[in-house]
Design a protein around this motif. Structure first.
Motif, PDB file in Angstrom:
ATOM      1  N   PRO A   1      57.042 -65.412  18.093  1.00 17.47           N
ATOM      2  CA  PRO A   1      58.146 -64.477  18.402  1.00 17.47           C
ATOM      3  C   PRO A   1      58.857 -63.972  17.149  1.00 17.47           C
ATOM      4  N   GLU A   2      58.925 -64.794  16.136  1.00 13.15           N
ATOM      5  CA  GLU A   2      59.596 -64.367  14.901  1.00 13.15           C
ATOM      6  C   GLU A   2      58.792 -63.351  14.096  1.00 13.15           C
ATOM      7  N   ASP A   3      57.583 -63.074  14.511  1.00 16.51           N
ATOM      8  CA  ASP A   3      56.805 -61.999  13.883  1.00 16.51           C
ATOM      9  C   ASP A   3      57.175 -60.625  14.447  1.00 16.51           C
ATOM     10  N   THR A   4      57.985 -60.607  15.462  1.00 16.93           N
ATOM     11  CA  THR A   4      58.404 -59.350  16.072  1.00 16.93           C
ATOM     12  C   THR A   4      59.163 -58.493  15.066  1.00 16.93           C
ATOM     13  N   ALA A   5      58.682 -57.280  14.867  1.00 15.66           N
ATOM     14  CA  ALA A   5      59.277 -56.372  13.881  1.00 15.66           C
ATOM     15  C   ALA A   5      58.545 -55.044  13.927  1.00 15.66           C
ATOM     16  N   VAL A   6      59.089 -54.079  13.217  1.00 20.05           N
ATOM     17  CA  VAL A   6      58.347 -52.862  12.928  1.00 20.05           C
ATOM     18  C   VAL A   6      57.577 -53.116  11.641  1.00 20.05           C
ATOM     19  N   TYR A   7      56.290 -52.861  11.679  1.00 20.79           N
ATOM     20  CA  TYR A   7      55.417 -53.098  10.535  1.00 20.79           C
ATOM     21  C   TYR A   7      55.095 -51.765   9.857  1.00 20.79           C
ATOM     22  N   TYR A   8      55.289 -51.757   8.545  1.00 18.34           N
ATOM     23  CA  TYR A   8      55.086 -50.552   7.746  1.00 18.34           C
ATOM     24  C   TYR A   8      53.984 -50.756   6.721  1.00 18.34           C
ATOM     25  N   CYS A   9      53.242 -49.726   6.502  1.00 16.20           N
ATOM     26  CA  CYS A   9      52.221 -49.687   5.466  1.00 16.20           C
ATOM     27  C   CYS A   9      52.811 -49.000   4.233  1.00 16.20           C
ATOM     28  N   LYS A  10      52.496 -49.533   3.063  1.00 10.87           N
ATOM     29  CA  LYS A  10      52.980 -48.944   1.819  1.00 10.87           C
ATOM     30  C   LYS A  10      51.848 -48.845   0.812  1.00 10.87           C
ATOM     31  N   ALA A  11      51.819 -47.738   0.097  1.00  5.57           N
ATOM     32  CA  ALA A  11      50.892 -47.547  -1.014  1.00  5.57           C
ATOM     33  C   ALA A  11      51.702 -47.450  -2.297  1.00  5.57           C
ATOM     34  N   GLU A  12      51.259 -48.156  -3.329  1.00  4.42           N
ATOM     35  CA  GLU A  12      52.012 -48.166  -4.587  1.00  4.42           C
ATOM     36  C   GLU A  12      51.068 -48.149  -5.779  1.00  4.42           C
ATOM     37  N   ARG A  13      51.461 -47.349  -6.768  1.00  6.96           N
ATOM     38  CA  ARG A  13      50.720 -47.327  -8.026  1.00  6.96           C
ATOM     39  C   ARG A  13      51.724 -47.203  -9.156  1.00  6.96           C
ATOM     40  N   VAL A  14      51.643 -48.129 -10.081  1.00  8.36           N
ATOM     41  CA  VAL A  14      52.557 -48.139 -11.219  1.00  8.36           C
ATOM     42  C   VAL A  14      51.822 -47.666 -12.454  1.00  8.36           C
ATOM     43  N   THR A  15      52.385 -46.639 -13.115  1.00  9.33           N
ATOM     44  CA  THR A  15      51.829 -46.175 -14.379  1.00  9.33           C
ATOM     45  C   THR A  15      52.879 -46.347 -15.460  1.00  9.33           C
ATOM     46  N   SER A  16      52.534 -45.999 -16.685  1.00  7.57           N
ATOM     47  CA  SER A  16      53.489 -46.109 -17.795  1.00  7.57           C
ATOM     48  C   SER A  16      54.600 -45.071 -17.669  1.00  7.57           C
ATOM     49  N   VAL A  17      54.356 -44.053 -16.861  1.00  9.10           N
ATOM     50  CA  VAL A  17      55.314 -42.955 -16.750  1.00  9.10           C
ATOM     51  C   VAL A  17      56.210 -43.112 -15.523  1.00  9.10           C
ATOM     52  N   ARG A  18      55.624 -43.482 -14.415  1.00 10.01           N
ATOM     53  CA  ARG A  18      56.410 -43.584 -13.186  1.00 10.01           C
ATOM     54  C   ARG A  18      55.694 -44.458 -12.178  1.00 10.01           C
ATOM     55  N   THR A  19      56.408 -44.764 -11.104  1.00  5.32           N
ATOM     56  CA  THR A  19      55.830 -45.488  -9.976  1.00  5.32           C
ATOM     57  C   THR A  19      55.675 -44.519  -8.820  1.00  5.32           C
ATOM     58  N   TYR A  20      54.488 -44.540  -8.244  1.00  2.00           N
ATOM     59  CA  TYR A  20      54.217 -43.742  -7.059  1.00  2.00           C
ATOM     60  C   TYR A  20      54.234 -44.679  -5.858  1.00  2.00           C
ATOM     61  N   ASP A  21      55.008 -44.376  -4.844  1.00  2.00           N
ATOM     62  CA  ASP A  21      54.972 -45.177  -3.633  1.00  2.00           C
ATOM     63  C   ASP A  21      55.180 -44.313  -2.412  1.00  2.00           C
ATOM     64  N   TYR A  22      54.427 -44.649  -1.375  1.00  4.48           N
ATOM     65  CA  TYR A  22      54.441 -43.901  -0.121  1.00  4.48           C
ATOM     66  C   TYR A  22      54.509 -44.888   1.035  1.00  4.48           C
ATOM     67  N   TRP A  23      55.193 -44.472   2.108  1.00  4.22           N
ATOM     68  CA  TRP A  23      55.375 -45.321   3.286  1.00  4.22           C
ATOM     69  C   TRP A  23      54.849 -44.629   4.537  1.00  4.22           C
ATOM     70  N   GLY A  24      54.361 -45.442   5.443  1.00  5.44           N
ATOM     71  CA  GLY A  24      54.030 -44.947   6.765  1.00  5.44           C
ATOM     72  C   GLY A  24      55.251 -44.940   7.653  1.00  5.44           C
ATOM     73  N   GLN A  25      55.051 -44.510   8.885  1.00  3.21           N
ATOM     74  CA  GLN A  25      56.169 -44.365   9.814  1.00  3.21           C
ATOM     75  C   GLN A  25      56.478 -45.654  10.566  1.00  3.21           C
ATOM     76  N   GLY A  26      55.567 -46.612  10.505  1.00  2.29           N
ATOM     77  CA  GLY A  26      55.784 -47.901  11.147  1.00  2.29           C
ATOM     78  C   GLY A  26      55.166 -48.010  12.526  1.00  2.29           C
ATOM     79  N   THR A  27      54.842 -49.243  12.889  1.00  4.14           N
ATOM     80  CA  THR A  27      54.319 -49.526  14.221  1.00  4.14           C
ATOM     81  C   THR A  27      54.986 -50.805  14.735  1.00  4.14           C
ATOM     82  N   GLN A  28      55.392 -50.788  15.989  1.00  5.87           N
ATOM     83  CA  GLN A  28      56.135 -51.915  16.550  1.00  5.87           C
ATOM     84  C   GLN A  28      55.187 -53.022  16.980  1.00  5.87           C
ATOM     85  N   VAL A  29      55.528 -54.232  16.572  1.00  7.29           N
ATOM     86  CA  VAL A  29      54.834 -55.434  17.036  1.00  7.29           C
ATOM     87  C   VAL A  29      55.863 -56.315  17.730  1.00  7.29           C
TER      88      VAL A  29
END
Length: 119
Positions: free
Chosen positions: A87-115
């Protein structure tokens, strides 16, 4: 245009399993660290599991031994296999993509799915 689309959430009884998928597009998937995060009502978003571009994984202590993250670079998809759900796993689960470079960090998120884990 970057897109992360999660699927596979739903209602499951304690002890059950679910498999989440996150389909990515609009960026070079194989170059990014992919992660699954979750946010329960009234709580902060937390890291559940992550997988590097090379396949190394790490997990939150609360899900070790129960959840498995994997990726298919040919399909631009990351998965989260969740077993022995509680039951404690109940949450909205989000996917994230991340890439760190010397110049900046790129990160993107999904909209989420309920569990929801409940009897």
């Amino acid at each position: 245009q970057v897109q992360l689309v999660e699927s596979g959430g739903g209602l499951v009884q304690p002890g059950g399993s679910l498999r989440l998928s996150c389909a990515a597009s609009g960026f070079i998937f194989s170059s990014y660290v992919m992660g699954w995060y979750r946010q329960a009502p009234g709580k902060q978003r937390e890291l559940v599991a992550a997988i590097s571009s090379g396949g190394s994984t790490n997990y939150a202590d609360s899900v070790k031994g129960r959840f498995t993250i994997s990726r298919d670079n040919a399909k631009n998809t990351v998965y989260l296999q969740m077993n022995s759900l509680k039951p404690e796993d109940t949450a909205v689960y989000y996917c994230k993509a991340e890439r760190v470079t010397s110049v900046r960090t790129y990160d993107y998120w999904g909209q989420g799915t309920q569990v929801t884990c409940s009897s």
